[in-house]
Motif scaffolding. Structure first.
Motif, PDB file in Angstrom:
ATOM      1  N   ASP A  55      92.246  97.570  85.760  1.00 48.73           N
ATOM      2  CA  ASP A  55      92.328  97.330  87.403  1.00 48.73           C
ATOM      3  C   ASP A  55      91.547  96.123  87.775  1.00 48.73           C
ATOM      4  O   ASP A  55      90.795  95.567  87.270  1.00 48.73           O
ATOM      5  CB  ASP A  55      91.669  98.626  88.169  1.00 48.73           C
ATOM      6  N   ILE A  56      92.568  95.482  88.648  1.00 46.10           N
ATOM      7  CA  ILE A  56      91.960  94.205  89.410  1.00 46.10           C
ATOM      8  C   ILE A  56      91.935  94.406  91.005  1.00 46.10           C
ATOM      9  O   ILE A  56      92.856  95.534  91.393  1.00 46.10           O
ATOM     10  CB  ILE A  56      92.696  93.140  89.002  1.00 46.10           C
ATOM     11  N   GLU A  57      90.943  94.040  91.701  1.00 44.54           N
ATOM     12  CA  GLU A  57      90.943  94.030  92.970  1.00 44.54           C
ATOM     13  C   GLU A  57      91.661  93.022  93.709  1.00 44.54           C
ATOM     14  O   GLU A  57      91.560  91.837  92.967  1.00 44.54           O
ATOM     15  CB  GLU A  57      89.579  94.225  93.539  1.00 44.54           C
ATOM     16  N   ILE A  58      92.461  93.298  94.630  1.00 44.61           N
ATOM     17  CA  ILE A  58      93.148  92.143  95.179  1.00 44.61           C
ATOM     18  C   ILE A  58      93.019  92.259  96.739  1.00 44.61           C
ATOM     19  O   ILE A  58      92.756  93.116  97.433  1.00 44.61           O
ATOM     20  CB  ILE A  58      94.852  92.108  95.012  1.00 44.61           C
ATOM     21  N   THR A  59      92.788  91.005  97.510  1.00 45.34           N
ATOM     22  CA  THR A  59      92.378  90.749  98.751  1.00 45.34           C
ATOM     23  C   THR A  59      93.711  91.109  99.480  1.00 45.34           C
ATOM     24  O   THR A  59      94.719  91.040  98.825  1.00 45.34           O
ATOM     25  CB  THR A  59      92.105  89.488  99.004  1.00 45.34           C
ATOM     26  N   ASP A  60      93.706  91.146 100.954  1.00 44.96           N
ATOM     27  CA  ASP A  60      94.728  91.395 101.686  1.00 44.96           C
ATOM     28  C   ASP A  60      95.533  90.195 101.517  1.00 44.96           C
ATOM     29  O   ASP A  60      96.946  90.215 101.450  1.00 44.96           O
ATOM     30  CB  ASP A  60      94.415  91.365 103.250  1.00 44.96           C
ATOM     31  N   PHE A  61      95.153  89.007 101.659  1.00 44.74           N
ATOM     32  CA  PHE A  61      95.987  87.761 101.323  1.00 44.74           C
ATOM     33  C   PHE A  61      96.900  87.928 100.004  1.00 44.74           C
ATOM     34  O   PHE A  61      98.041  87.512 100.079  1.00 44.74           O
ATOM     35  CB  PHE A  61      95.297  86.561 101.327  1.00 44.74           C
ATOM     36  N   GLU A  62      96.245  88.144  98.795  1.00 45.10           N
ATOM     37  CA  GLU A  62      96.679  88.148  97.422  1.00 45.10           C
ATOM     38  C   GLU A  62      97.960  89.390  97.442  1.00 45.10           C
ATOM     39  O   GLU A  62      98.820  89.155  96.979  1.00 45.10           O
ATOM     40  CB  GLU A  62      95.769  88.445  96.198  1.00 45.10           C
ATOM     41  N   GLU A  63      97.595  90.457  98.282  1.00 43.30           N
ATOM     42  CA  GLU A  63      98.394  91.733  98.459  1.00 43.30           C
ATOM     43  C   GLU A  63      99.852  90.949  99.030  1.00 43.30           C
ATOM     44  O   GLU A  63     100.891  91.260  98.464  1.00 43.30           O
ATOM     45  CB  GLU A  63      97.865  92.641  99.167  1.00 43.30           C
ATOM     46  N   LYS A  64      99.805  90.271 100.022  1.00 41.68           N
ATOM     47  CA  LYS A  64     100.886  89.883 100.834  1.00 41.68           C
ATOM     48  C   LYS A  64     101.691  89.135  99.942  1.00 41.68           C
ATOM     49  O   LYS A  64     102.907  89.045  99.849  1.00 41.68           O
ATOM     50  CB  LYS A  64     100.366  89.037 101.922  1.00 41.68           C
ATOM     51  N   ASN A  68     105.386  89.641  98.638  1.00 39.57           N
ATOM     52  CA  ASN A  68     106.572  88.999  98.891  1.00 39.57           C
ATOM     53  C   ASN A  68     107.250  88.403  97.747  1.00 39.57           C
ATOM     54  O   ASN A  68     108.566  88.658  97.501  1.00 39.57           O
ATOM     55  CB  ASN A  68     106.089  87.731  99.524  1.00 39.57           C
ATOM     56  N   VAL A  69     106.512  88.165  96.510  1.00 39.01           N
ATOM     57  CA  VAL A  69     107.248  87.687  95.319  1.00 39.01           C
ATOM     58  C   VAL A  69     107.657  88.937  94.579  1.00 39.01           C
ATOM     59  O   VAL A  69     109.173  89.004  94.171  1.00 39.01           O
ATOM     60  CB  VAL A  69     106.229  87.014  94.293  1.00 39.01           C
ATOM     61  N   VAL A  70     107.368  90.066  94.655  1.00 37.19           N
ATOM     62  CA  VAL A  70     107.740  91.286  94.007  1.00 37.19           C
ATOM     63  C   VAL A  70     109.094  91.769  94.745  1.00 37.19           C
ATOM     64  O   VAL A  70     110.186  91.840  94.078  1.00 37.19           O
ATOM     65  CB  VAL A  70     106.998  92.290  93.971  1.00 37.19           C
ATOM     66  N   ASN A  71     109.108  91.855  95.878  1.00 41.01           N
ATOM     67  CA  ASN A  71     110.370  91.971  96.653  1.00 41.01           C
ATOM     68  C   ASN A  71     111.537  91.150  96.720  1.00 41.01           C
ATOM     69  O   ASN A  71     112.747  91.506  96.705  1.00 41.01           O
ATOM     70  CB  ASN A  71     110.007  92.315  98.216  1.00 41.01           C
ATOM     71  N   SER A  72     111.037  89.829  96.484  1.00 39.31           N
ATOM     72  CA  SER A  72     112.303  88.922  96.161  1.00 39.31           C
ATOM     73  C   SER A  72     112.830  88.431  94.742  1.00 39.31           C
ATOM     74  O   SER A  72     113.815  88.160  94.658  1.00 39.31           O
ATOM     75  CB  SER A  72     111.839  87.497  96.870  1.00 39.31           C
ATOM     76  N   SER A  73     111.851  89.203  93.782  1.00 36.60           N
ATOM     77  CA  SER A  73     112.367  88.714  92.261  1.00 36.60           C
ATOM     78  C   SER A  73     112.255  89.989  91.413  1.00 36.60           C
ATOM     79  O   SER A  73     112.788  89.588  90.372  1.00 36.60           O
ATOM     80  CB  SER A  73     111.317  87.594  91.881  1.00 36.60           C
TER      81      SER A  73
END
Length: 92
Positions: A55-64, A68-73
């Motif tokens: 597991d890695i922790e991600i910030t709100d900014f990293e989540e966005k 964005n990348v996952v949804n488009s690619s």
């Protein structure tokens, strides 16, 4: 912060969502972020992913940036897997 595991990433392998596998997608996801997303946060997240062992922790900014990348690619099973992983850590 939310958590996600790209080393043992859970994803469905059929459209009915009856069969799930765990797969190491660190290299694929880190490369995708590094080559398609803009900004230092995306580059930093790609390094965090490639060097992770769980597991890695991600910030709100990293989540966005990730969403964005996952949804488009990515294919739908990856999109669903990321969405479920992040949703399952909302209350943590």
């Amino acid at each position: 912060m939310k958590k996600i595991n790209f080393k043992e990433f859970k994803m469905y392998v059929d459209y009915r969502k009856t069969h799930m596998v765990r797969q190491d997608i660190r290299e694929r996801m880190a490369g995708l972020l590094y080559t398609t997303a803009n900004g230092a946060a995306a580059a930093s997240l790609s390094m965090k992913i490639i060097n992770s062992e769980g597991d890695i922790e991600i910030t709100d900014f990293e989540e966005k940036a990730l969403i964005n990348v996952v949804n488009s690619s990515c294919s739908q099973n990856i999109i669903d897997g990321v969405s479920e992983a992040l949703k399952n850590t909302e209350d943590s």
